[in-house]
Structure formats: C-alpha cells, structure tokens
Design a protein around this motif. Structure first.
Motif, PDB file in Angstrom:
ATOM      1  N   SER A  93       0.853  -1.198   0.000  1.00  0.00           N
ATOM      2  CA  SER A  93       0.000   0.000   0.000  1.00  0.00           C
ATOM      3  C   SER A  93       0.881   1.237   0.000  1.00  0.00           C
ATOM      4  O   SER A  93       1.681   1.441   0.926  1.00  0.00           O
ATOM      5  CB  SER A  93      -0.898   0.022   1.235  1.00  0.00           C
ATOM      6  OG  SER A  93      -1.801  -1.030   1.168  1.00  0.00           O
ATOM      7  N   VAL A  94       0.710   2.036  -1.046  1.00  0.00           N
ATOM      8  CA  VAL A  94       1.553   3.223  -1.198  1.00  0.00           C
ATOM      9  C   VAL A  94       1.419   4.141   0.014  1.00  0.00           C
ATOM     10  O   VAL A  94       2.421   4.565   0.611  1.00  0.00           O
ATOM     11  CB  VAL A  94       1.170   3.969  -2.499  1.00  0.00           C
ATOM     12  CG1 VAL A  94       1.844   5.330  -2.559  1.00  0.00           C
ATOM     13  CG2 VAL A  94       1.534   3.122  -3.716  1.00  0.00           C
ATOM     14  N   GLY A  95       0.200   4.424   0.435  1.00  0.00           N
ATOM     15  CA  GLY A  95      -0.029   5.346   1.555  1.00  0.00           C
ATOM     16  C   GLY A  95       0.598   4.830   2.841  1.00  0.00           C
ATOM     17  O   GLY A  95       1.278   5.579   3.560  1.00  0.00           O
ATOM     18  N   THR A 123       6.660  -2.801  -9.656  1.00  0.00           N
ATOM     19  CA  THR A 123       5.540  -1.853  -9.641  1.00  0.00           C
ATOM     20  C   THR A 123       5.828  -0.607 -10.460  1.00  0.00           C
ATOM     21  O   THR A 123       6.995  -0.203 -10.604  1.00  0.00           O
ATOM     22  CB  THR A 123       5.256  -1.421  -8.190  1.00  0.00           C
ATOM     23  OG1 THR A 123       4.311  -0.351  -8.197  1.00  0.00           O
ATOM     24  CG2 THR A 123       6.505  -0.922  -7.482  1.00  0.00           C
ATOM     25  N   ALA A 124       4.765   0.020 -10.922  1.00  0.00           N
ATOM     26  CA  ALA A 124       4.877   1.325 -11.577  1.00  0.00           C
ATOM     27  C   ALA A 124       5.425   2.380 -10.630  1.00  0.00           C
ATOM     28  O   ALA A 124       5.917   3.424 -11.070  1.00  0.00           O
ATOM     29  CB  ALA A 124       3.507   1.766 -12.067  1.00  0.00           C
ATOM     30  N   ALA A 125       5.343   2.098  -9.323  1.00  0.00           N
ATOM     31  CA  ALA A 125       5.831   3.076  -8.337  1.00  0.00           C
ATOM     32  C   ALA A 125       7.351   3.256  -8.405  1.00  0.00           C
ATOM     33  O   ALA A 125       7.885   4.177  -7.779  1.00  0.00           O
ATOM     34  CB  ALA A 125       5.406   2.660  -6.929  1.00  0.00           C
ATOM     35  N   PRO A 153     -12.394  -1.335  -5.320  1.00  0.00           N
ATOM     36  CA  PRO A 153     -13.210  -1.997  -4.291  1.00  0.00           C
ATOM     37  C   PRO A 153     -13.900  -1.009  -3.355  1.00  0.00           C
ATOM     38  O   PRO A 153     -15.064  -1.217  -3.001  1.00  0.00           O
ATOM     39  CB  PRO A 153     -12.206  -2.852  -3.510  1.00  0.00           C
ATOM     40  CG  PRO A 153     -10.960  -2.853  -4.279  1.00  0.00           C
ATOM     41  CD  PRO A 153     -11.017  -1.813  -5.334  1.00  0.00           C
ATOM     42  N   LEU A 154     -13.211   0.073  -2.993  1.00  0.00           N
ATOM     43  CA  LEU A 154     -13.827   1.037  -2.063  1.00  0.00           C
ATOM     44  C   LEU A 154     -15.030   1.731  -2.703  1.00  0.00           C
ATOM     45  O   LEU A 154     -16.054   1.951  -2.061  1.00  0.00           O
ATOM     46  CB  LEU A 154     -12.799   2.075  -1.607  1.00  0.00           C
ATOM     47  CG  LEU A 154     -11.703   1.537  -0.681  1.00  0.00           C
ATOM     48  CD1 LEU A 154     -10.691   2.631  -0.339  1.00  0.00           C
ATOM     49  CD2 LEU A 154     -12.295   0.958   0.603  1.00  0.00           C
ATOM     50  N   VAL A 155     -14.908   2.052  -3.989  1.00  0.00           N
ATOM     51  CA  VAL A 155     -16.047   2.683  -4.674  1.00  0.00           C
ATOM     52  C   VAL A 155     -17.221   1.695  -4.739  1.00  0.00           C
ATOM     53  O   VAL A 155     -18.378   2.066  -4.507  1.00  0.00           O
ATOM     54  CB  VAL A 155     -15.642   3.156  -6.088  1.00  0.00           C
ATOM     55  CG1 VAL A 155     -16.843   3.702  -6.837  1.00  0.00           C
ATOM     56  CG2 VAL A 155     -14.546   4.216  -6.013  1.00  0.00           C
TER      57      VAL A 155
END
Ligand code: UFG
Length: 321
Positions: A77-79, A116-118, A191-193
C-alpha cells in the motif's frame, strides 16, 4: 516447471497460481497469511510460512525440487509505506533478500518478481516505457526498485534468469465471480467505490482534486488481474537465460479517479456519494504504462481492454458478497 509462489494466497499471486496450475505446472504456494486467504488456494498447494524462516525455505526448495520462484509476497500500500516505511523495508527488502539468497544457494535458475509502476516516481513522459528514469516518490517504490537492483546484480554475477514485472493498477475479478480482490483493510480505489455502491460505506473520498490533470484527480492505468496473471506465465515460459529483463504490465489507458467513480455508478446503477479530500502522500498525478515491450517480446494481449470490462467483473464479485 516446479514453481514456488510466495504470496500466492494473495490477490495477484492467487490468480497467477491458479493459471500456472491450469497450464500444467506444479505449484507450491508459500504464504504467511497476514494478507492472503486460505480460500484462494487449494489446501494441498499451500504451505503456511514466513520468508524470515530460512530453514523452512531451504527444506521446501529441496524437498519439492523447485526450479522456478515467483515472488509476490510483499506489503503493497503506497499510503501505508509513507507512514510505516520500516514495515516495507523489512518485508519487501530484507525478507526478499532472504529468499533470493536461498535461490542462489540452491542454484534455482528462474525468478519472476512483482515490481511496480511506483519505481518510476513522477513521470517525465507518458506513457511510461521501461527506460524512463527511476525516481520513486514513496518507500514502497523505493523498496521494489532496490530489489530490482539486487536481481540485476545476482543475474550478472550468478547467472540467475530474472524478470521484473512492473504492475500498474491491478483490478477486477474472475468472470465466474469465484475469486476477487479482498484486502483487509481495503485501500484500493475500485473496491472502495464498489463498497460505497453496495452501501457498505457511506461515501468515497477522492484524494486530491487539484492535480494537473483534466478533471483534477489522479490518473491510473487499471489492468485486469487475469491479464496480469497471464503476463507471469508468458514471462516464465519465455524467460531469457542469465539476465534481468523488465516489463511494464498495464493496459496503456489512463482513467481518473472521477472516471472510475462514474464507471462504477454506470455499472452498478447506484449513485455514489463523494467527498473531496486532501491529497494522499506519495501519490504521483499520472501513471500510465506503455506495455508495447510486453506485447512485442512476449506476445501479451489483454483480454479485458478497458475500465468497463474490468469493473464489470469486480462488481459481480463484490455484489455476490
Ligand atoms: N484513491 C482515492 N480514494 C480512495 C482510494 C484511492 O481517491 O479511497 C485514489 C488514490 O489517491 C490514487 C488512485 O485512487 O490516485 C488509485 O489508488 P489505489 O490505492 O487504488 O492504488 P495506487 O495507485 O495507490 O497503487 C496501486 C497498487 C500499488 C502500485 C500502484 C502502481 O496498490 O501496489 O498501483 O500504480 F504500486
């Protein structure tokens, strides 16, 4: 092949383990179940264990005559990586090095890594190609990039055949709605949406509406998890010997947070309440892949080409409960 899949009880690892099994490979999943789920994997394929446990790894690699390792196990998780970097350096770097060392000592020839793209950080050009500068803007991306460097050095010195797949935003579920994305806590947008659409959450927060994008919200490249899984199969089956190769895995299309919400509203038929919240630390404004190298060299061709087809499968899975 006889393949060890670390993190194979997780979301992307689980889809890949099932696909490899369906193609006739012998798959052993190694997962500590902190994020993975037993239900993602047949009981006879799952070994519960931790990458810190070197003796356990040694035993498995020898007894099961493993010839290939697919390494998914990671914190992702980025955050959270911004607020808890220690967890990311421990899990994604030190534990991964433990595994890589066991691979070297047992002379296992093939390794595929979930990157990852990160690793790119803030894009200088879009779409991102694999030769774009690597300047991560969050600890998650730093840890993944550092492990790519280890793989390059191990390949050069010890002849390891290694592939790093740089995922963009994995999403979606199996078309039969049997398997899908289930993180706890869930932090990912789609998923959150859909939770909000189902009334399991009152609203969705949009993290930042002042980005330099057409509608002010972050743009991401959503790629179906089945297409991502297929990229692993192709990477393993066509892996060049004795070097590290890297591929982006993304659809090549960018969608903003607002577009994701709108698509989820259309597919679910529900109105979703949004809250315009501050930016989340560590988020680049735009991440969109060029997947041309993967298509050209490995013949990858996504079966779910657009956001709509991805969200449809996710909605069917979440609706089922
Ligand atoms: N977002 C919101 N509200 C939320 C959740 C997310 O606005 O409640 C936004 C984020 O700020 C981001 C976008 O939706 O702009 C997508 O966020 P996700 O958390 O779903 O995914 P990330 O882009 O942060 O990260 C994902 C993977 C990483 C990977 C990265 C590469 O989780 O492992 O994609 O692009 F590195």
């Amino acid at each position: 092949m006889r393949i060890l899949v670390t993190g194979g009880a997780g979301y992307i690892g689980g889809f890949t383990a099932r696909r490899l099994t369906a193609k006739g490979h012998t798959v052993l999943v190694y997962d500590n179940l902190t994020a993975g789920h037993r239900t993602n994997i047949p009981a006879d394929q799952l070994v519960v264990g931790d990458l810190k446990d070197i003796d356990h790894l040694d035993h498995l690699l020898v007894v099961h005559r493993i010839d290939s390792v697919l390494h998914f196990a990671a914190s992702a998780s980025v955050g959270e990586s911004v607020t808890h970097p220690a967890k990311y350096y421990q899990n994604n770097l030190l534990n991964s090095l433990n595994l890589l060392e066991r691979v070297r000592r047992h002379a296992i020839p093939r390794f595929v890594f979930s990157s990852t793209a990160a690793v790119y950080g803030t894009p200088e050009t879009i779409p991102l190609t694999e030769d774009h500068p690597l300047k991560p803007v969050n600890p998650y991306g730093q840890t993944k990039l550092a492990f790519e460097a280890m793989l390059a050095d191990y390949s050069a010195a010890y002849g390891l055949s290694a592939t790093a797949l740089r995922y963009f935003n994995a999403a979606g579920a199996s078309v039969d709605a049997a398997f899908g994305e289930a993180h706890d806590p869930e932090t990912h947008l789609i998923p959150l949406v859909l939770f909000a659409a189902l009334g399991k959450r009152p609203k969705i927060d949009i993290f930042g509406t002042d980005y330099e994008t057409p509608d002010g919200t972050c743009i991401r490249d959503y790629v179906h998890v089945e297409d991502l899984a297929e990229a692993h199969v192709l990477a393993l089956e066509q892996q060049p010997a004795g070097k590290l190769v890297t591929y982006n895995v993304g659809s090549g299309t960018g969608n903003s947070v607002r577009e994701v919400i709108r698509t989820c509203e259309e597919i679910s038929g529900k109105t979703i309440v949004v809250n315009e919240a501050p930016r989340r630390a560590g988020d680049p404004s735009v991440l969109v892949a060029s997947a041309d190298k993967l298509k050209r060299e490995l013949g990858w061709s996504p079966k779910f080409p657009d956001l709509r087809s991805i969200v449809e499968t996710a909605w069917d899975w979440h609706r089922k409960g």
